[in-house]
Design a protein around this motif. Sequence first.
Motif, PDB file in Angstrom:
ATOM      1  N   ASP A  67       7.981  24.117 -33.940  1.00  0.00           N
ATOM      2  CA  ASP A  67       7.447  22.806 -33.405  1.00  0.00           C
ATOM      3  C   ASP A  67       6.618  22.827 -32.156  1.00  0.00           C
ATOM      4  N   LEU A  68       5.316  22.919 -32.411  1.00  0.00           N
ATOM      5  CA  LEU A  68       4.312  23.124 -31.231  1.00  0.00           C
ATOM      6  C   LEU A  68       4.300  21.884 -30.302  1.00  0.00           C
ATOM      7  N   PRO A  69       4.404  20.886 -30.849  1.00  0.00           N
ATOM      8  CA  PRO A  69       4.560  19.544 -29.814  1.00  0.00           C
ATOM      9  C   PRO A  69       5.606  19.588 -28.949  1.00  0.00           C
ATOM     10  N   ALA A  70       6.974  20.092 -29.493  1.00  0.00           N
ATOM     11  CA  ALA A  70       8.085  20.095 -28.741  1.00  0.00           C
ATOM     12  C   ALA A  70       7.928  21.244 -27.731  1.00  0.00           C
ATOM     13  N   VAL A  71       7.158  22.547 -28.151  1.00  0.00           N
ATOM     14  CA  VAL A  71       7.088  23.584 -27.016  1.00  0.00           C
ATOM     15  C   VAL A  71       5.873  22.825 -25.862  1.00  0.00           C
ATOM     16  N   ARG A  72       4.959  22.142 -26.301  1.00  0.00           N
ATOM     17  CA  ARG A  72       3.960  21.479 -25.379  1.00  0.00           C
ATOM     18  C   ARG A  72       4.833  20.739 -24.336  1.00  0.00           C
ATOM     19  N   ALA A  73       5.577  19.818 -24.690  1.00  0.00           N
ATOM     20  CA  ALA A  73       6.463  19.037 -24.134  1.00  0.00           C
ATOM     21  C   ALA A  73       7.332  19.811 -23.022  1.00  0.00           C
ATOM     22  N   PHE A  74       7.925  20.888 -23.539  1.00  0.00           N
ATOM     23  CA  PHE A  74       8.716  21.736 -22.688  1.00  0.00           C
ATOM     24  C   PHE A  74       7.990  22.199 -21.456  1.00  0.00           C
ATOM     25  N   VAL A  75       6.662  22.550 -21.700  1.00  0.00           N
ATOM     26  CA  VAL A  75       5.926  23.418 -20.715  1.00  0.00           C
ATOM     27  C   VAL A  75       5.456  22.269 -19.682  1.00  0.00           C
ATOM     28  N   ARG A  76       5.020  20.977 -20.124  1.00  0.00           N
ATOM     29  CA  ARG A  76       4.585  19.859 -19.324  1.00  0.00           C
ATOM     30  C   ARG A  76       5.878  19.545 -18.511  1.00  0.00           C
ATOM     31  N   ALA A  77       7.049  19.675 -19.004  1.00  0.00           N
ATOM     32  CA  ALA A  77       8.146  19.149 -18.306  1.00  0.00           C
ATOM     33  C   ALA A  77       8.854  19.928 -17.092  1.00  0.00           C
ATOM     34  N   LEU A  78       7.979  21.450 -17.084  1.00  0.00           N
ATOM     35  CA  LEU A  78       8.331  22.647 -16.112  1.00  0.00           C
ATOM     36  C   LEU A  78       8.000  22.024 -14.773  1.00  0.00           C
ATOM     37  N   PRO A  79       8.607  22.436 -13.700  1.00  0.00           N
ATOM     38  CA  PRO A  79       8.614  21.727 -12.229  1.00  0.00           C
ATOM     39  C   PRO A  79       7.247  22.302 -11.827  1.00  0.00           C
ATOM     40  N   PHE A  80       6.542  23.074 -12.345  1.00  0.00           N
ATOM     41  CA  PHE A  80       5.216  23.920 -11.824  1.00  0.00           C
ATOM     42  C   PHE A  80       4.460  23.928 -13.039  1.00  0.00           C
ATOM     43  N   LEU A 133      11.235  31.687 -26.153  1.00  0.00           N
ATOM     44  CA  LEU A 133      12.815  31.511 -26.625  1.00  0.00           C
ATOM     45  C   LEU A 133      13.141  30.246 -27.020  1.00  0.00           C
ATOM     46  N   PHE A 134      12.571  28.949 -26.187  1.00  0.00           N
ATOM     47  CA  PHE A 134      12.849  27.702 -26.662  1.00  0.00           C
ATOM     48  C   PHE A 134      12.135  27.360 -28.170  1.00  0.00           C
ATOM     49  N   ALA A 135      10.808  28.009 -28.125  1.00  0.00           N
ATOM     50  CA  ALA A 135      10.038  27.815 -29.528  1.00  0.00           C
ATOM     51  C   ALA A 135      11.050  28.381 -30.465  1.00  0.00           C
ATOM     52  N   VAL A 136      11.656  29.479 -30.613  1.00  0.00           N
ATOM     53  CA  VAL A 136      12.362  30.208 -31.697  1.00  0.00           C
ATOM     54  C   VAL A 136      13.728  29.251 -31.859  1.00  0.00           C
ATOM     55  N   VAL A 137      14.114  28.897 -30.798  1.00  0.00           N
ATOM     56  CA  VAL A 137      15.388  28.105 -31.027  1.00  0.00           C
ATOM     57  C   VAL A 137      15.075  26.786 -31.767  1.00  0.00           C
ATOM     58  N   LYS A 138      13.958  26.208 -31.475  1.00  0.00           N
ATOM     59  CA  LYS A 138      13.706  24.707 -31.931  1.00  0.00           C
ATOM     60  C   LYS A 138      13.407  25.110 -33.616  1.00  0.00           C
ATOM     61  N   ALA A 139      12.897  26.471 -33.680  1.00  0.00           N
ATOM     62  CA  ALA A 139      12.688  26.635 -35.257  1.00  0.00           C
ATOM     63  C   ALA A 139      13.816  27.109 -35.965  1.00  0.00           C
ATOM     64  N   GLY A 140      15.014  26.958 -35.190  1.00  0.00           N
ATOM     65  CA  GLY A 140      16.514  27.169 -36.062  1.00  0.00           C
ATOM     66  C   GLY A 140      16.937  28.707 -35.922  1.00  0.00           C
ATOM     67  N   PHE A 141      16.541  29.497 -34.957  1.00  0.00           N
ATOM     68  CA  PHE A 141      16.772  30.833 -34.672  1.00  0.00           C
ATOM     69  C   PHE A 141      17.492  31.112 -33.404  1.00  0.00           C
ATOM     70  N   GLN A 142      18.182  32.306 -33.322  1.00  0.00           N
ATOM     71  CA  GLN A 142      18.767  32.677 -31.927  1.00  0.00           C
ATOM     72  C   GLN A 142      17.719  33.413 -31.121  1.00  0.00           C
ATOM     73  N   GLY A 143      18.050  33.626 -29.907  1.00  0.00           N
ATOM     74  CA  GLY A 143      17.438  34.485 -29.074  1.00  0.00           C
ATOM     75  C   GLY A 143      18.194  35.513 -28.116  1.00  0.00           C
ATOM     76  N   ALA A 144      17.693  36.526 -27.912  1.00  0.00           N
ATOM     77  CA  ALA A 144      18.654  37.361 -27.017  1.00  0.00           C
ATOM     78  C   ALA A 144      17.696  37.977 -25.943  1.00  0.00           C
ATOM     79  N   LEU A 145      18.129  38.133 -24.630  1.00  0.00           N
ATOM     80  CA  LEU A 145      17.343  38.586 -23.614  1.00  0.00           C
ATOM     81  C   LEU A 145      18.004  39.554 -23.016  1.00  0.00           C
ATOM     82  N   MET A 146      17.736  40.977 -23.004  1.00  0.00           N
ATOM     83  CA  MET A 146      18.484  42.135 -22.573  1.00  0.00           C
ATOM     84  C   MET A 146      17.727  42.503 -21.115  1.00  0.00           C
ATOM     85  N   VAL A 147      18.845  42.555 -20.173  1.00  0.00           N
ATOM     86  CA  VAL A 147      18.210  42.942 -18.844  1.00  0.00           C
ATOM     87  C   VAL A 147      19.126  44.147 -18.243  1.00  0.00           C
TER      88      VAL A 147
END
Length: 684
Positions: free
Chosen positions: A245-258, A301-315
């Motif tokens: 959902d590319l419009p949703a990803v663009r909206a997410f990026v625009r809403a960032l505080p920077f 990760l936001f883009a993948v979750v909006k597409a119906g999948f899960q994300g993992a971040l290993m640190v």
Amino acid sequence: MAVDLYSIPVKQVHGIKGKKPDELLALGISSVGELLDYYPFRYEDYTLRDLTEVKDGDKITVQGKIVGVPQVQMYGRIKSRMTCKIMVDSLFITAVWFNRHYLKPQLQADAEIVLTGKWDQKRLHLTVSESEFPGKGTSQTGTLQPVYSVTGTLPQKWMRQTMKQAVTQYGHLIPEILPHELLDKYNLMPRKQAVTLLHQPGSLAEGLQARKRMVYEELFMFQLKMQAYRAINHDRADGVAHQLDLPAVRAFVRALPFKLTTSQKQVLAEILHDLQQPFCMNRLLQGDVGAGKTVVAAASLFAVVKAGFQGALMVPTEILAEQHKRSLSKLFEPYGIEVALLTGSLTDRQRRDVLASLQMGMIDVVVGTHALIQEDVYFRQLGLVVTDEQHRFGVNQRSILRRKGMNPDVLTMTATPIPRTLAITAFGDMDVSTLSELPKGRKPIKTYAVSHDKLDRVIGFIRREVASGRQAYVICPLIDESEKLDVQNAIDVHAQLQFAFPEYRVGLLHGRMAAAEKDAAMRSFSENQTHVLVSTTVIEVGVDVPNATLMVVYDAHRFGLSQLHQLRGRVGRGEHQSYCVLLADPKNEVGKQRMQAMTDTNDGFEIARRDLELRGPGDFFGTKQSGLPDFRLADLAADFATMEQARDDAAEFVRRPDFWTAAVYSPLREYLQREDVFQNELLD
């Protein structure tokens, strides 16, 4: 039909008998092919030298006549020092042997002798390592002799004779692997000749030509494997083509505080393009400290979750996992995206709840340490795996997480900027994205290198920063006192600074503390309740405290350049001017070069280039598990130009249709078959 030298047992070489095959096995040699591949790492030059042309400290070989009576001094029953006058040309020199008094009967007046050793110009002394008497037995005078890496049970002399025998017996059977077009393009000698000359060079020039040929082959074959894997992987539709959902990803990026930098936008576009392809993404995201990799990972990760999948971040650490969990939760909360933490310090009940929610798909993004790769962790539909600070994880750990899903896309991040040559070597099977700019408004960190006798002034500097409302890190190489190393340790420094700053709160953080204690220490610092944090390098990666403006590193000469750059990157993350003070031993030569590099530049890629020069590629990642190949001859710092040529050549070959069919390339295809490139083996 060509003979496979790797199928002939090494004991078939004349002279290899008894326990010798087992001793060679300890070096990784079990076949004739592996023996011939065991190249010398340098050569001893026994060419006769003119004493008027050598420098003090040179290792030289000279021929002369014995003109004096040998004098022996004994130290106990075994140790000795023997001297004898030798006339070399028209010069009287003193030859010195240690612990070889048994040679005294052979040192007869007027006898000719050939000596090899270290030359002392001032005293006209030669400290002898080897001596020969011309006409008695075989002579190595005037030759180049290979020096192999051997164990005590395999003497150098035996290894040389054995290699000579192997070349005599089997040298004519060494097959050519490279096609003639490459030999002609780079004027490379045939393989038989190159292997023979590496073991028995007639001159240094011949040895260098042989090395040039085999280094190119080694790098080309490695890159061929990488490029073939990439070509096959990109053609194979076994990944998930995400419906983003590319419009949703663009909206997410625009809403960032920077605002994202141009570089961040470009890299995010590359990742989003990959996520929509039917093959698995395998991308390395590298950027300097503070370049904003985490926000790019968050948008992915936001883009993948909006597409119906899960994300993992290993640190790599719990502190970092908790920090990422907080920052992602804050970013994702308005969108109803559920973020969970999975680390070793969860209670059994908390862990069971997280595992059940993951499996049912109630958790969208999980952040964790290596706890993520344990057997009982299951996902409902894992779509994207992000590993942060990838060099902290072994190859197997990354592969296990990848296998938790049905070929999920993989984004690997590192804040250790890697020189281009090293990136295309260690990550040749990956697409490499680079964040090349820092967010706007970041002020360069002012860096100073000072000796430990200026400590009082450094403490005064800490006091001024803290008095103005800022905070400081103080880093030590050790946790507690070491009898072997004369270096500062965190526990002592913490006590000293508590005494120096009774009006301020001085915290302590090190790897032996319990997870809850570490978390409390770090939280206290990030909330500005602790003013000075004394720590070991556990804070090296990713910890973000914008109010911290001063980084002091004790015994900085003991740290690698990239590590120092990582530590420096903990400050300079807010609006205030930040500083890094490196307390170092001015007499330590390598340390001096590191301090010079740190004060010269803030550019992580330039720092990485110098680090590679100073340390060599083997230590660059700080771990042998990094997946960095262990080349027999190639040196990534010295042979970078050859590496780039080899990569371009290999990429061109795998793109050509005739590469996959023509008889002339069959040795290369057989090599790929042996390396399992066609068996979906991941070259991670």
